[in-house]
Design an enzyme around this catalytic site. Structure first.
Site, mmCIF file in Angstrom:
data_model
loop_
_atom_site.group_PDB
_atom_site.id
_atom_site.type_symbol
_atom_site.label_atom_id
_atom_site.label_comp_id
_atom_site.label_asym_id
_atom_site.label_seq_id
_atom_site.Cartn_x
_atom_site.Cartn_y
_atom_site.Cartn_z
ATOM 1 N N HIS A 165 14.329 -30.752 14.795
ATOM 2 C CA HIS A 165 13.697 -29.565 13.920
ATOM 3 C C HIS A 165 14.939 -29.269 13.061
ATOM 4 O O HIS A 165 16.131 -29.351 13.172
ATOM 5 C CB HIS A 165 13.722 -28.392 15.084
ATOM 6 C CG HIS A 165 12.841 -27.342 14.653
ATOM 7 N ND1 HIS A 165 13.340 -26.342 13.692
ATOM 8 C CD2 HIS A 165 11.770 -27.077 15.119
ATOM 9 C CE1 HIS A 165 12.608 -25.550 13.453
ATOM 10 N NE2 HIS A 165 11.442 -25.667 14.177
ATOM 11 N N HIS A 166 14.164 -28.510 11.930
ATOM 12 C CA HIS A 166 15.290 -28.348 10.744
ATOM 13 C C HIS A 166 16.198 -27.310 11.168
ATOM 14 O O HIS A 166 17.354 -26.989 10.626
ATOM 15 C CB HIS A 166 14.531 -27.822 9.518
ATOM 16 C CG HIS A 166 15.238 -28.487 8.268
ATOM 17 N ND1 HIS A 166 16.516 -28.551 8.061
ATOM 18 C CD2 HIS A 166 14.582 -29.071 7.283
ATOM 19 C CE1 HIS A 166 16.630 -28.876 6.760
ATOM 20 N NE2 HIS A 166 15.445 -29.415 6.145
ATOM 21 N N ALA A 167 16.040 -26.350 12.162
ATOM 22 C CA ALA A 167 16.780 -25.549 12.628
ATOM 23 C C ALA A 167 18.358 -26.036 13.249
ATOM 24 O O ALA A 167 19.233 -25.269 13.166
ATOM 25 C CB ALA A 167 16.294 -24.792 13.668
ATOM 26 N N ASN B 276 22.598 -24.549 8.885
ATOM 27 C CA ASN B 276 22.018 -24.784 7.811
ATOM 28 C C ASN B 276 22.511 -23.801 6.851
ATOM 29 O O ASN B 276 22.293 -22.274 6.823
ATOM 30 C CB ASN B 276 20.615 -24.425 7.851
ATOM 31 C CG ASN B 276 19.785 -25.292 8.772
ATOM 32 O OD1 ASN B 276 19.524 -26.395 8.298
ATOM 33 N ND2 ASN B 276 19.708 -25.143 10.066
ATOM 34 N N GLY C 246 20.071 -28.242 11.742
ATOM 35 C CA GLY C 246 21.149 -28.416 10.750
ATOM 36 C C GLY C 246 20.158 -29.003 9.485
ATOM 37 O O GLY C 246 19.189 -29.361 9.482
#
Length: 537
Positions: A182-184, A384, A186
């Site tokens: 999941h992009h959450a 992020n 990083g």
């Protein structure tokens, strides 16, 4: 799902086992994050005990990625020269990635209503999925990844990553591993660096891989007054280009949309089925063109993409123009058709087609620092922290393909003198802290939906590496869930660059054709150079 005669079984996401923990609730938060408020001074240890610590909050960008309308995931295909040993993979992950705090934490809601990372125990059997199938199909891996792009979100009751072991060939790889994260957790640069910090040189398993280094040109010395004048001029340029970029970002987030072309998706395109295509070229060819224009690899790569998009649009227009019935063709006549083609070529340069790039706004930790991070001995920042850069794609119908590179170089040189990316991140963070995540997330989605494509260029190891005893033949990354119909990634590895094109198949059904146009553009750029330039080392 039926693709080219191959019937793929639905992707299994392994539903969570029944648990008596009160920390997981049946409700949903942010599209699948099922949590119950947690005391911010407590954490759930692997052994079930509570220890006094301060949980780390989810970054503002991470909160945006967790929104159900922005369910972004990163997919990376790692090809292996030998059959994948699942036990060796598990053993390696336990000693590396699992020790990283993001890969051993879940997201919960604190009693203050904030999303926080809470450490938890990790059962690798829930995160490693082995998939077989019709291995005789040459496109099994690409089809599996395309189906994986449409799979349900990762289960929020455990860390947000999966490894899919595919018992199928792709290129020179005997079998493949697909990392889904999941992009959450990083940004792409940090996650790719973390993955590479788990690899070792194939020639010497005790050494970390070697990554390309940026060479900065030394400036010629000048008089004090001239140096002062140049400093003032650069300062004014930074102010001007930053002002233009901030205005462009705000306008794009609110109303400024790209021209409607066969490349542009509409509302809800992130939910459409995807297709993936890739092509590998030599980095030596890119460097030859780079030296000829006195630019950078990024200049050449972005010029290749601009040339490929231009030719794809021209080909689509010619197909549509020639698809009419016989009566229509007779009515228009060949001269009329040629005239229309000329008009389209002139209009091509005036189309608004832009690429959206997420830029890491903080220094990325090196591979050694990331290795320490997984051992618990590093204070490197993680998360992020990304700003937006919006690049106009220089479309044109030109005779000399190098024109695309020169125009790309001009655009990128201006972006390098702008502070638009860090300001977009700071502005979004401040707005999110003041009014919450709903509006900033909507503006972020608009910024992507109003542009045509997502683009990135990531450097990989210079030599062959191995991943927990498996020699890697290729690294193929992509991102899914973004509000664009087209995503172009360029990943270098072992002296080669892999062009990866992922598209919504209802908008761009033939990403392999677009990929071929990009690669052909590079070959034509090299052929257009003088013979001496090609031989120059």
């Amino acid at each position: 799902m039926e693709v080219g005669g191959l019937k793929l079984r639905p992707i299994r996401t392994r539903p969570p086992a029944a648990s008596s923990e009160a920390s997981v609730d049946a409700g949903e938060l942010n599209g699948g994050l099922a949590q119950q408020p947690l005391n911010p001074n407590q954490r759930a240890d692997a052994d079930g005990s509570d220890a006094c610590t301060i949980p780390e909050p989810v970054t503002p960008a991470g909160r945006a990625f967790l929104d159900p309308s922005f369910n972004a995931h990163i997919l990376v295909i790692l090809g292996s020269k030998v059959p994948i040993n699942v036990d060796a993979l598990k053993s390696g992950l336990r000693e590396t990635i699992i020790k990283h705090k993001r890969f051993s934490s879940i997201i919960r809601k604190s009693d203050k209503g904030e999303l926080i990372w809470v450490p938890t125990s990790v059962n690798l059997d829930e995160h490693i999925i082995t998939a077989g199938g019709d291995t005789s199909s040459a496109t099994f891996v690409e089809d599996y990844v395309a189906q994986l792009a449409q799979a349900p979100p990762l289960n929020a009751s455990r860390p947000l990553f999966e490894f899919h072991v595919l018992r199928a060939k792709l290129g020179d790889a005997v079998e493949n591993t697909v990392l889904r994260v999941h992009h959450a957790l990083g940004d792409g640069t940090s996650l790719m660096s973390l993955l590479l910090s788990c690899t070792r040189k194939a020639a010497d398993p005790n050494l970390l891989p070697t990554l390309p280094t940026q060479v900065y040109r030394s400036e010629t010395k000048s008089s004090t007054w001239k140096a002062f004048g140049l400093l003032v001029w650069r300062f004014l340029l930074i102010l001007w280009y930053t002002f233009l970029d901030v205005c462009s970002f705000i306008a794009t987030s609110l109303w400024l949309e790209d021209s409607q072309t066969p490349l542009k998706g509409s509302l809800g395109v992130e939910k459409l089925p995807r297709r993936l295509a890739y092509w590998t070229v030599s980095m030596d060819d890119i460097r030859i063109v780079k030296r000829a224009i006195h630019g950078t690899v990024n200049d050449v790569v972005f010029g290749m993409v601009a040339a490929g998009l231009s030719r794809y649009l021209q080909q689509k227009y010619n197909e549509n123009l020639g698809s009419g019935d016989v009566a229509t063709k007779k009515l228009l006549g060949s001269k009329r058709m040629v005239k229309n083609q000329q008009k389209f070529k002139e209009r091509l340069a005036h189309l608004r087609v832009r690429a959206c790039i997420l830029v890491n706004t903080r220094p990325s930790p090196g591979l050694q620092e990331l290795e320490k991070m997984m051992k618990g001995g590093s204070q490197a920042r993680w998360g992020n922290e990304m700003g937006y850069v919006i690049l106009p794609v220089p479309l044109a119908a030109v005779e000399n393909p190098l024109e695309y590179v020169f125009k790309s170089k001009s655009i990128l040189d201006k972006k390098k003198q702008s502070l638009g990316a860090p300001l977009s991140y700071k502005g979004a963070t401040m707005l999110m802290n003041i009014i919450g995540s709903e509006m900033p997330t909507r503006l972020t989605l608009n910024c992507g939906a109003h542009t045509t494509l997502a683009f990135s260029n990531v450097s990989g190891p210079l030599e062959e590496v191995e991943f927990f005893g498996h020699r890697i033949t290729h690294i193929i990354p992509t991102v899914v869930g973004q509000p664009q119909a087209l995503c172009v990634h360029v990943q270098s590895y072992m002296g080669k660059a892999t062009i990866v094109v992922t598209s919504a198949k209802d908008v761009i059904p033939d990403p392999e054709r677009l990929c071929e146009h990009i690669v052909c553009a590079l070959h034509e750029m090299k052929e257009s150079l003088p013979y001496e330039e090609k031989l120059e080392k």
